[in-house]
Design a protein around this motif. Sequence first.
Motif, short mmCIF file in Angstrom:
data_model
loop_
_atom_site.label_atom_id
_atom_site.label_comp_id
_atom_site.label_asym_id
_atom_site.label_seq_id
_atom_site.Cartn_x
_atom_site.Cartn_y
_atom_site.Cartn_z
N PHE A 193 161.08 -17.46 73.88
CA PHE A 193 160.87 -16.03 74.07
C PHE A 193 161.58 -15.55 75.34
O PHE A 193 161.85 -16.35 76.25
CB PHE A 193 159.37 -15.71 74.16
CG PHE A 193 158.63 -15.88 72.86
CD1 PHE A 193 158.60 -14.85 71.93
CD2 PHE A 193 157.98 -17.07 72.56
CE1 PHE A 193 157.94 -15.00 70.73
CE2 PHE A 193 157.30 -17.23 71.35
CZ PHE A 193 157.28 -16.19 70.44
N GLU A 194 161.89 -14.28 75.37
CA GLU A 194 162.49 -13.69 76.56
C GLU A 194 161.49 -13.76 77.72
O GLU A 194 160.28 -13.70 77.52
CB GLU A 194 162.87 -12.23 76.31
CG GLU A 194 163.97 -12.05 75.26
CD GLU A 194 165.35 -12.45 75.76
OE1 GLU A 194 165.48 -12.83 76.95
OE2 GLU A 194 166.31 -12.38 74.96
N GLU B 19 151.72 -14.02 76.32
CA GLU B 19 151.21 -14.87 75.25
C GLU B 19 150.71 -14.04 74.08
O GLU B 19 150.87 -14.42 72.92
CB GLU B 19 150.09 -15.78 75.77
CG GLU B 19 150.58 -16.96 76.60
CD GLU B 19 149.51 -18.00 76.83
OE1 GLU B 19 148.50 -18.01 76.07
OE2 GLU B 19 149.67 -18.82 77.75
N GLY B 20 150.10 -12.91 74.37
CA GLY B 20 149.62 -12.03 73.31
C GLY B 20 150.76 -11.52 72.44
O GLY B 20 150.65 -11.49 71.21
N GLU B 21 151.86 -11.14 73.08
CA GLU B 21 153.03 -10.67 72.33
C GLU B 21 153.65 -11.81 71.53
O GLU B 21 154.11 -11.61 70.40
CB GLU B 21 154.05 -10.07 73.30
CG GLU B 21 153.61 -8.76 73.94
CD GLU B 21 154.57 -8.30 75.02
OE1 GLU B 21 154.89 -7.09 75.04
OE2 GLU B 21 154.99 -9.14 75.84
N LEU C 6 154.39 -14.64 66.11
CA LEU C 6 154.10 -15.75 65.21
C LEU C 6 153.30 -15.27 64.01
O LEU C 6 153.56 -15.67 62.86
CB LEU C 6 153.33 -16.85 65.95
CG LEU C 6 154.01 -17.52 67.14
CD1 LEU C 6 153.13 -18.64 67.69
CD2 LEU C 6 155.38 -18.06 66.78
N ASP C 7 152.33 -14.39 64.25
CA ASP C 7 151.48 -13.89 63.17
C ASP C 7 152.28 -13.09 62.14
O ASP C 7 151.95 -13.09 60.95
CB ASP C 7 150.35 -13.01 63.73
CG ASP C 7 149.31 -13.82 64.49
OD1 ASP C 7 149.30 -15.06 64.33
OD2 ASP C 7 148.52 -13.22 65.24
N GLU C 8 153.33 -12.41 62.59
CA GLU C 8 154.13 -11.59 61.67
C GLU C 8 154.72 -12.45 60.56
O GLU C 8 154.91 -11.96 59.43
CB GLU C 8 155.26 -10.91 62.44
CG GLU C 8 156.12 -10.00 61.58
CD GLU C 8 157.20 -9.28 62.36
OE1 GLU C 8 158.02 -8.60 61.73
OE2 GLU C 8 157.22 -9.40 63.61
N LEU D 276 161.88 -9.65 71.46
CA LEU D 276 161.02 -10.57 72.19
C LEU D 276 161.59 -11.98 72.27
O LEU D 276 161.18 -12.78 73.12
CB LEU D 276 159.63 -10.63 71.53
CG LEU D 276 158.87 -9.32 71.35
CD1 LEU D 276 157.54 -9.58 70.66
CD2 LEU D 276 158.65 -8.64 72.69
N VAL D 277 162.50 -12.29 71.35
CA VAL D 277 162.94 -13.68 71.17
C VAL D 277 164.37 -13.88 71.67
O VAL D 277 165.28 -13.11 71.34
CB VAL D 277 162.85 -14.09 69.68
CG1 VAL D 277 163.41 -15.48 69.46
CG2 VAL D 277 161.38 -14.02 69.21
N LYS D 278 164.56 -14.93 72.47
CA LYS D 278 165.90 -15.30 72.94
C LYS D 278 166.59 -16.20 71.92
O LYS D 278 167.73 -15.96 71.51
CB LYS D 278 165.78 -16.01 74.29
CG LYS D 278 167.13 -16.37 74.92
CD LYS D 278 166.91 -16.99 76.30
CE LYS D 278 168.24 -17.35 76.96
NZ LYS D 278 168.03 -17.96 78.29
#
Length: 222
Positions: free
Chosen positions: A100-101, A106-108, A113-115, A152-154
Amino acid sequence: MAKYLINRDQGPVRLIKSQKLVGLKLKPTRGATDPAFIEEELRNDFGGFKLVTLKEASKSVDEQLDEVRAEPVVDLGTHVYYAEGSDTPLVPTGELCITFEEGVSEGEQELALDEFALKLLERRTPYIVIAEVTPDSPNPIKVAEALQKSMLVKIAEPDIDIILDEYSLVPNDHLINQQWHLQNRGQIPGVGARLRSGADCKVFDAWRTLGNRGSSQITVAI
């Protein structure tokens, strides 16, 4: 022909879905032979998968795989891929390494992951996690490609199994795939114990980065 662009630490790679091959993990049964829906078995030691072709050639590989996954004897079925320009088959294990960036909470991360209905397996750093797909997830290649489009993801890198003897850099040692400490894919062929995928010395990555296995002229003190 489906193509997926995956960003990896070693650089981007475009994966092409095989239109003939699939990977199957079958449930253990005593004295079992190959099920009737298998046309030909090419390998039976592909990271725990059988690499096979299926008999319903009139249907697309997606339709064939969906039908086979519903068979009672099938524990897991997956598509097989090729890196563009290569004829070496690749099988996603179902695990992903997600970076992640910096600053993503952690919540984000959990929302991301839930998506895709991913299960968190391990948190290596505050921003690097190991997750795996579940029955409610898309296939791991699609998940990786979709995650990479998130702000959010690198990097979202799917764990991929490859035939070891296809690598010219792999030593000519018939026990190389038993040496899990060199490259740990989560299991040892022929052994039931499950390992922590990625917990290894990164030796194969080093060989690929160097383009060779080092030099006998170098002395290392330990």
